[in-house]
Design a protein around this motif. Structure first.
Motif, PDB file in Angstrom:
ATOM      1  N   HIS A   1       0.854  -1.190   0.000  1.00  0.00           N
ATOM      2  CA  HIS A   1       0.000   0.000   0.000  1.00  0.00           C
ATOM      3  C   HIS A   1       0.888   1.239   0.000  1.00  0.00           C
ATOM      4  N   VAL A   2       0.672   2.120  -0.974  1.00  0.00           N
ATOM      5  CA  VAL A   2       1.338   3.426  -1.042  1.00  0.00           C
ATOM      6  C   VAL A   2       0.234   4.476  -1.081  1.00  0.00           C
ATOM      7  N   GLY A   3      -0.217   4.880   0.095  1.00  0.00           N
ATOM      8  CA  GLY A   3      -1.356   5.780   0.169  1.00  0.00           C
ATOM      9  C   GLY A   3      -2.618   5.075  -0.288  1.00  0.00           C
ATOM     10  N   ASP A   4      -3.264   5.615  -1.345  1.00  0.00           N
ATOM     11  CA  ASP A   4      -4.462   5.000  -1.894  1.00  0.00           C
ATOM     12  C   ASP A   4      -4.147   3.881  -2.881  1.00  0.00           C
ATOM     13  N   VAL A   5      -2.905   3.733  -3.273  1.00  0.00           N
ATOM     14  CA  VAL A   5      -2.509   2.702  -4.233  1.00  0.00           C
ATOM     15  C   VAL A   5      -2.311   1.386  -3.491  1.00  0.00           C
ATOM     16  N   ALA A   6      -2.959   0.344  -3.986  1.00  0.00           N
ATOM     17  CA  ALA A   6      -2.820  -0.993  -3.413  1.00  0.00           C
ATOM     18  C   ALA A   6      -2.468  -1.960  -4.532  1.00  0.00           C
ATOM     19  N   VAL A   7      -1.420  -2.761  -4.306  1.00  0.00           N
ATOM     20  CA  VAL A   7      -0.943  -3.691  -5.323  1.00  0.00           C
ATOM     21  C   VAL A   7      -0.815  -5.071  -4.688  1.00  0.00           C
ATOM     22  N   SER A   8      -1.404  -6.042  -5.344  1.00  0.00           N
ATOM     23  CA  SER A   8      -1.243  -7.439  -4.957  1.00  0.00           C
ATOM     24  C   SER A   8      -1.258  -8.276  -6.230  1.00  0.00           C
ATOM     25  N   MET A   9      -1.081  -9.554  -6.085  1.00  0.00           N
ATOM     26  CA  MET A   9      -1.042 -10.435  -7.244  1.00  0.00           C
ATOM     27  C   MET A   9      -2.414 -10.582  -7.906  1.00  0.00           C
ATOM     28  N   PHE A  10      -3.456 -10.276  -7.161  1.00  0.00           N
ATOM     29  CA  PHE A  10      -4.804 -10.521  -7.685  1.00  0.00           C
ATOM     30  C   PHE A  10      -5.647  -9.256  -7.817  1.00  0.00           C
ATOM     31  N   ARG A  11      -5.145  -8.107  -7.271  1.00  0.00           N
ATOM     32  CA  ARG A  11      -5.967  -6.893  -7.324  1.00  0.00           C
ATOM     33  C   ARG A  11      -5.062  -5.668  -7.244  1.00  0.00           C
ATOM     34  N   THR A  12      -5.394  -4.629  -7.994  1.00  0.00           N
ATOM     35  CA  THR A  12      -4.682  -3.344  -7.940  1.00  0.00           C
ATOM     36  C   THR A  12      -5.692  -2.208  -7.904  1.00  0.00           C
TER      37      THR A  12
ATOM     38  N   LEU B   1       3.670   8.958   5.364  1.00  0.00           N
ATOM     39  CA  LEU B   1       4.364   9.762   4.359  1.00  0.00           C
ATOM     40  C   LEU B   1       3.589  11.045   4.103  1.00  0.00           C
ATOM     41  N   GLY B   2       3.347  11.783   5.161  1.00  0.00           N
ATOM     42  CA  GLY B   2       2.719  13.091   5.054  1.00  0.00           C
ATOM     43  C   GLY B   2       1.338  13.023   4.452  1.00  0.00           C
ATOM     44  N   THR B   3       1.138  13.859   3.397  1.00  0.00           N
ATOM     45  CA  THR B   3      -0.185  13.939   2.769  1.00  0.00           C
ATOM     46  C   THR B   3      -0.506  12.725   1.901  1.00  0.00           C
ATOM     47  N   PHE B   4       0.479  11.913   1.568  1.00  0.00           N
ATOM     48  CA  PHE B   4       0.217  10.731   0.738  1.00  0.00           C
ATOM     49  C   PHE B   4      -0.391   9.583   1.533  1.00  0.00           C
ATOM     50  N   GLY B   5      -0.335   9.642   2.838  1.00  0.00           N
ATOM     51  CA  GLY B   5      -0.917   8.587   3.656  1.00  0.00           C
ATOM     52  C   GLY B   5       0.124   7.613   4.162  1.00  0.00           C
ATOM     53  N   THR B   6      -0.267   6.377   4.280  1.00  0.00           N
ATOM     54  CA  THR B   6       0.589   5.336   4.857  1.00  0.00           C
ATOM     55  C   THR B   6       1.213   4.495   3.756  1.00  0.00           C
ATOM     56  N   VAL B   7       2.503   4.263   3.882  1.00  0.00           N
ATOM     57  CA  VAL B   7       3.246   3.376   2.975  1.00  0.00           C
ATOM     58  C   VAL B   7       3.641   2.149   3.775  1.00  0.00           C
ATOM     59  N   GLU B   8       3.153   0.984   3.344  1.00  0.00           N
ATOM     60  CA  GLU B   8       3.409  -0.213   4.137  1.00  0.00           C
ATOM     61  C   GLU B   8       3.162  -1.462   3.295  1.00  0.00           C
ATOM     62  N   VAL B   9       3.692  -2.548   3.784  1.00  0.00           N
ATOM     63  CA  VAL B   9       3.328  -3.883   3.296  1.00  0.00           C
ATOM     64  C   VAL B   9       2.503  -4.555   4.388  1.00  0.00           C
ATOM     65  N   THR B  10       1.696  -5.501   3.998  1.00  0.00           N
ATOM     66  CA  THR B  10       0.914  -6.241   4.990  1.00  0.00           C
ATOM     67  C   THR B  10       1.867  -7.174   5.740  1.00  0.00           C
TER      68      THR B  10
END
Length: 499
Positions: free
Chosen positions: A268-279, A356-365
């Motif tokens: 997850h990079v803010g509102d961006v979510a990337v996985s093998m089955f969904r983006t 990450l400020g205004t971009f939100g949370t940057v994390e992996v599950t």
């Protein structure tokens, strides 16, 4: 009576010398602890100060907040969350932290020796943590003083001490384990398979890292135009150089996110979510390294990324099975290695995330990353170890050399040979001598053409009709033997047949 009293006075009048005790810390040990605790933090502070001064001078900025910037970079290297002008910042590059951990581990491993006891080991680890904690206390004071000049808010003291102590303490323990691995005293107390599993763990980690790097390079080449557009945001050589260096520093973070996607977890990079089955899309920071994020929906082609954990599990299982002949030990090594790599992935995933400020949370599950790494390696590795053990595997080098060396056969004793001696009554006294010879010499003697075949019999004494039992060749007295020539016997038989 007076003599006895005088002796008592003399005894009580004597002064007892105090017992000299050894100092708690010898001068050599004290110098070692001081060097272990403050040398690396001092070098790090000097490096940070150099980088800050070069950055401020190149940007034509004032040097008012130099000390505050140095304190902020000290916290950033140790992954301590900061707040600058009210903006929370908790995502920092992992590359400086990893380099610092490696340097601390190597320093501690070189400090310990075979003669170092447990007490000295504990003091070395404590010194490796105490020095950075002292520097952190000074950094907190500097950050609080510079808050008015650069807007840097002092982080939470307990959180700062925890992060700094955790980074240096974990690195010191790893360095202590690496340094004590070569000591015979430690090897005698620790099971051997624990040391044998170090190499399989290292190779499996290398496979995971190489697979994530390959996926990253393929994605970067596929979106090279996007990376160029993000690089042009720098507006000049200095800005482009800064973005390039920042992308290099964040490269371990991106590789960790790529690994998370390849094992089935999500990023997850803010509102961006990337996985093998969904983006899902959204705004991202203008960092060129983030061009690897997909711009479209996920496809079934992405399932090929599962090759990375499968290959790592196969390598782990084969390496563990090849280092032992017992399948139970091999499976235990696989599960221990999988657990170590799963915990390492979980800790790195926790350190790589944050605000990450205004971009939100940057994390992996984090929980799914650690669990999936453990599951893939444990299941695939167990199957690979069982197949390798069923097919025979291979013995360790020392055991293979012992098996290949066939034991030498003991020499076979050769029966005694009687030497014929002339006697008027065709009876001789032959001295039987045991001559142990090699088997090859015996065969040569049998094939020789001039060998006389003799029959050894006991000649009875005069006047007796019954023969006495034949004595063994080991008897002290010589045996009487009658030597019969084979040629003479054959001539006699021919004469009788002609008659």
């Amino acid at each position: 009576m007076s003599a006895v009293l005088n002796q008592e006075k003399q005894r009580t009048g004597r002064t007892r010398r105090p017992v000299q005790r050894e100092p708690l810390l010898s001068p050599a040990l004290s110098r070692t602890l001081v060097r272990t605790g403050f040398r690396i933090p001092g070098i790090l502070v000097a490096t940070i100060a150099t980088v800050v001064l070069i950055t401020l001078v190149s940007a034509n900025s004032e040097l008012t907040g130099t000390f505050g910037a140095i304190a902020g970079m000290w916290f950033a290297v140790h992954q301590v969350p900061l707040s600058i002008s009210g903006t929370s910042l908790g995502v920092f590059p992992l590359l400086p932290t990893l380099v610092l951990s490696v340097v601390v581990a190597r320093s501690v491993s070189r400090t310990v020796s075979a003669s170092t006891g447990r007490r000295e080991w504990a003091l070395v680890v404590a010194a490796a943590v105490f020095g950075p904690v002292v520097v952190t206390a000074l950094a907190l004071a500097v950050a609080a003083d510079a808050s008015a000049a650069i807007g840097l808010s002092s982080p939470h003291a307990l959180l700062a001490f925890a992060w700094v102590a955790g980074v240096h303490g974990l690195s010191a323990v790893v360095g202590l384990a690496l340094g004590a691995r070569d000591f015979d005293a430690v090897r005698a107390r620790v099971p051997g398979w624990i040391f044998d599993v170090v190499v399989p763990i290292t190779r499996a980690a290398a496979v995971l890292t190489a697979g994530a790097a390959a996926i990253f390079l393929a994605s970067l080449l596929a979106s090279w135009s996007t990376a160029g557009a993000l690089l042009d945001v720098g507006n000049g050589f200095v800005g482009m150089l800064g973005l390039t260096l920042l992308s290099i520093l964040y490269l371990p973070n991106v590789l960790l996110g790529t690994l998370a996607v390849s094992v089935g977890s999500s990023v997850h990079v803010g509102d961006v979510a990337v996985s093998m089955f969904r983006t899902s899309g959204g705004p991202v920071p203008p960092l060129p390294v983030l061009a690897v994020l997909p711009e479209g929906a996920s496809t079934t082609f992405w399932t090929l990324m599962l090759v990375v954990p499968v290959v790592a599990g196969v390598m782990l299982g084969r390496d563990c099975a090849r280092r032992t002949v017992d399948v139970h030990y091999a499976l235990s090594s696989v599960w221990v290695g999988s657990a170590v790599l799963g915990v390492a992935a979980l800790l790195l995933g926790f350190a790589a995330g944050g605000n990450l400020g205004t971009f939100g949370t940057v994390e992996v599950t984090v929980w799914s990353l650690g669990l999936l790494v453990f599951a893939w390696l444990a299941v695939v590795g167990s199957v690979a170890a069982a197949i390798t053990a069923w097919r025979g595997g291979s013995l360790p080098v020392d055991e293979a050399e012992e098996v290949d060396e066939a034991p030498e056969r003991a020499p076979v004793p050769v029966p005694a040979i009687a030497e014929p001696v002339a006697h008027p009554e065709h009876a001789v006294d032959a001295e039987l001598v045991e001559q142990p010879q090699a088997l090859a010499e015996t065969r040569e003697a049998e094939d020789a053409p001039d060998v006389v075949e003799a029959e050894i019999v006991d000649a009875p004494p005069v006047g007796e009709t019954e023969a006495e039992p034949v004595e063994s060749a080991d008897a002290d007295e010589p045996a009487d033997a009658e030597v019969v020539d084979v040629d003479t016997v054959e001539d006699t038989e021919r004469t009788d047949s002609n008659d």
